[in-house]
Enzyme design. Sequence first.
Site, short mmCIF file in Angstrom:
data_model
loop_
_atom_site.label_atom_id
_atom_site.label_comp_id
_atom_site.label_asym_id
_atom_site.label_seq_id
_atom_site.Cartn_x
_atom_site.Cartn_y
_atom_site.Cartn_z
CE LYS A 179 -42.17 -77.46 -33.18
NZ LYS A 179 -41.09 -76.52 -33.53
N GLY A 231 -37.31 -84.45 -38.81
CA GLY A 231 -36.33 -83.95 -37.84
C GLY A 231 -35.42 -85.06 -37.40
CB THR A 233 -33.07 -90.59 -35.20
OG1 THR A 233 -32.88 -90.63 -36.62
CG2 THR A 233 -33.46 -91.96 -34.69
CB ALA A 235 -37.24 -85.08 -32.19
CD GLU A 253 -39.67 -88.82 -44.88
OE1 GLU A 253 -38.53 -89.34 -44.86
OE2 GLU A 253 -40.55 -89.15 -45.68
CB CYS A 287 -32.05 -85.95 -43.70
SG CYS A 287 -33.16 -85.56 -45.07
CD GLU A 386 -28.44 -86.81 -39.27
OE1 GLU A 386 -29.07 -86.58 -38.23
OE2 GLU A 386 -28.97 -86.85 -40.39
P1 NAD Z 1 -34.97 -81.69 -34.25
O1 NAD Z 1 -35.52 -83.06 -34.19
O2 NAD Z 1 -34.25 -81.18 -33.09
O3 NAD Z 1 -36.14 -80.65 -34.55
C1 NAD Z 1 -36.99 -80.78 -35.66
C2 NAD Z 1 -38.33 -80.13 -35.34
O4 NAD Z 1 -38.99 -80.89 -34.34
C3 NAD Z 1 -38.21 -78.72 -34.77
O5 NAD Z 1 -39.34 -77.98 -35.22
C4 NAD Z 1 -38.29 -78.96 -33.28
O6 NAD Z 1 -38.74 -77.84 -32.56
C5 NAD Z 1 -39.29 -80.09 -33.21
N1 NAD Z 1 -39.18 -81.00 -32.07
C6 NAD Z 1 -38.07 -81.48 -31.48
N2 NAD Z 1 -38.40 -82.37 -30.52
C7 NAD Z 1 -39.74 -82.48 -30.53
C8 NAD Z 1 -40.68 -83.26 -29.78
N3 NAD Z 1 -40.30 -84.10 -28.83
N4 NAD Z 1 -42.00 -83.11 -30.06
C9 NAD Z 1 -42.41 -82.28 -31.03
N5 NAD Z 1 -41.57 -81.51 -31.76
C10 NAD Z 1 -40.25 -81.61 -31.51
O7 NAD Z 1 -34.08 -81.66 -35.57
P2 NAD Z 1 -33.25 -80.44 -36.16
O8 NAD Z 1 -31.95 -80.37 -35.44
O9 NAD Z 1 -34.09 -79.24 -36.24
O10 NAD Z 1 -33.01 -80.97 -37.66
C11 NAD Z 1 -31.97 -81.79 -38.00
C12 NAD Z 1 -32.41 -83.24 -38.05
O11 NAD Z 1 -33.47 -83.40 -38.96
C13 NAD Z 1 -31.31 -84.13 -38.58
O12 NAD Z 1 -31.26 -85.30 -37.80
C14 NAD Z 1 -31.76 -84.47 -39.98
O13 NAD Z 1 -31.26 -85.67 -40.49
C15 NAD Z 1 -33.23 -84.50 -39.84
N6 NAD Z 1 -33.88 -84.27 -41.14
C16 NAD Z 1 -34.49 -85.33 -41.76
C17 NAD Z 1 -35.07 -85.17 -43.01
C18 NAD Z 1 -35.75 -86.32 -43.72
O14 NAD Z 1 -36.48 -86.07 -44.66
N7 NAD Z 1 -35.52 -87.55 -43.32
C19 NAD Z 1 -35.05 -83.93 -43.62
C20 NAD Z 1 -34.41 -82.87 -42.98
C21 NAD Z 1 -33.84 -83.06 -41.72
#
Ligand code: NAD
Length: 486
Positions: A179, A231, A233, A235, A253, A287, A386
């Site tokens: 997804k 994504g 924290t 979520a 992650e 991240c 963050e």
């Molecule tokens: P997000 O959590 O809003 O979304 C990430 C993904 O998860 C998207 O595809 C979204 O549609 C999906 N999603 C969101 N809530 C969900 C749920 N409850 N169930 C299933 N899917 C869900 O994050 P974002 O704004 O897209 O990305 C930024 C965040 O990602 C930042 O906090 C960043 O630090 C983190 N990130 C972490 C890493 C790592 O390797 N640790 C890498 C890249 C980004």
Amino acid sequence: MTTLEYDRLYIDGQWTAPATTERINVTEAATEENLGSVPAATERDVDAAVDAARRAFDDPDGWANWSPARRGEVLERFAAALESRGGETARRVSIQNGMPLWLAQNFEAGFPALLLRYYSGLVSSGQEEVRAGMLGKKSLVRREPIGVVAAIVPWNVPQAITFLKLGPALAAGNTVVLKPAPETVLDAFLMAEAALEAGLPPGVLNIVPAGREVGAHLVAHPGVDKVSFTGSTAAGRAIAETCGRLLRPVTLELGGKSAAIVLDDADLTATIESFFAATLLNNGQICWLGTRILAPRSRYDTVVDTVSGLASSLTIGNPLDPETKIGPLVSARQRERVESYIAKGRAEGGRVTAGGGRPAGLDRGWFVEPTIFADVDPKATIAQEEIFGPVLAVIPYDDEDDAVAIANDSEYGLGGSVWTADPARGAAFAKRVRTGTIGVNGYANDPFAPFGGIKASGMGRELGPEGLSPFQILKTIYLDEPNDPA
Ligand code: NAD
């Protein structure tokens, strides 16, 4: 400009009509122009995708039961098909999320094929081991694929992050429902084209572009055996709760607020390019970036001047321009979030020494100037939360013990870096920082080494041989064979 329009979803190895007419529209980050649209997968499409992945995984003559070498041939074709689309993939990522093109060419065009090949090589041996037993008979220990994997990824580095999951998952014999985030779906359709061209068997990879509600449906789907999520924290916590209830293995992650610790012997100007890459790369939308700069009080003003000088010198512009060091943020929402943190930083007493607003002359697109705050209290909001944009907080420390205490005073623990004229001193200092990964005089994720976080930055590891095990189960068969004579 012609827009990119797709009307089918890649499910079960073919372009499949979506269950509804819902669409996801994608906007260019630098111009706010419409880039195109794709079908929005709904719960029914996810059900079809999981069913296809389930059938492919459960087929006794299918992918999971092929030899690693046979899977490797298909994955090599997939790698080649992705490589031949590398330029267009980089361009699509860049226009969607604002990543400078030179960076997208490096991260997004190259990593997918590299990771497929790396993990295909890793599984080519060592997946079975016969051990002498303590009770007199041998045991066969096998590494088997875990099953149907739900892979959920963010928009910031969409291709590389996807293949941190697809590389090991597919090489190990799993099937996947991916997804992508709604902000970056157009690159995922190139991936689907590559999968079709490579002849991935039906159901081995299925792609369901959608938002969080449909993502949640995928996480909880009874046909899924493993969830791999990157994504936020927030979520991650919701997903972990679901997986906890279902006793479903999950890798997370998540976010970060890493420290870049400048020791008192460091010459930052000599390593300024690496410092940029470790703190402000991808417009601050990575991240692991070191967004808390810890500077010794004895040299505080020098560090503030150097970091502010760096931020002011960066060319801001369209990410497709090779001169651009800082592109726009991914969306209007993301810019609002970053600007609200800049306002909070000011309100809590931080002193802006570079940036602080929108760049002059860029009236369209979601641009924010690289912004440096000095005199930041370690407990201030901008030092703890963050931001996910080009905003750095420079925090003074008294001595090394104080620097360690400030670095470790964080909800997160993902990346980090130490800056020093003495690499051995840097490595010794790095051992004292509570984090999953940390660099000395730079920060780069080496694919051979595990990457991941502790505390609110997540659970589990990707990359390296360690990144394969979350997609495998260990099965032991107690053989009816005596140990070999001593
Ligand atoms: P997000 O959590 O809003 O979304 C990430 C993904 O998860 C998207 O595809 C979204 O549609 C999906 N999603 C969101 N809530 C969900 C749920 N409850 N169930 C299933 N899917 C869900 O994050 P974002 O704004 O897209 O990305 C930024 C965040 O990602 C930042 O906090 C960043 O630090 C983190 N990130 C972490 C890493 C790592 O390797 N640790 C890498 C890249 C980004």
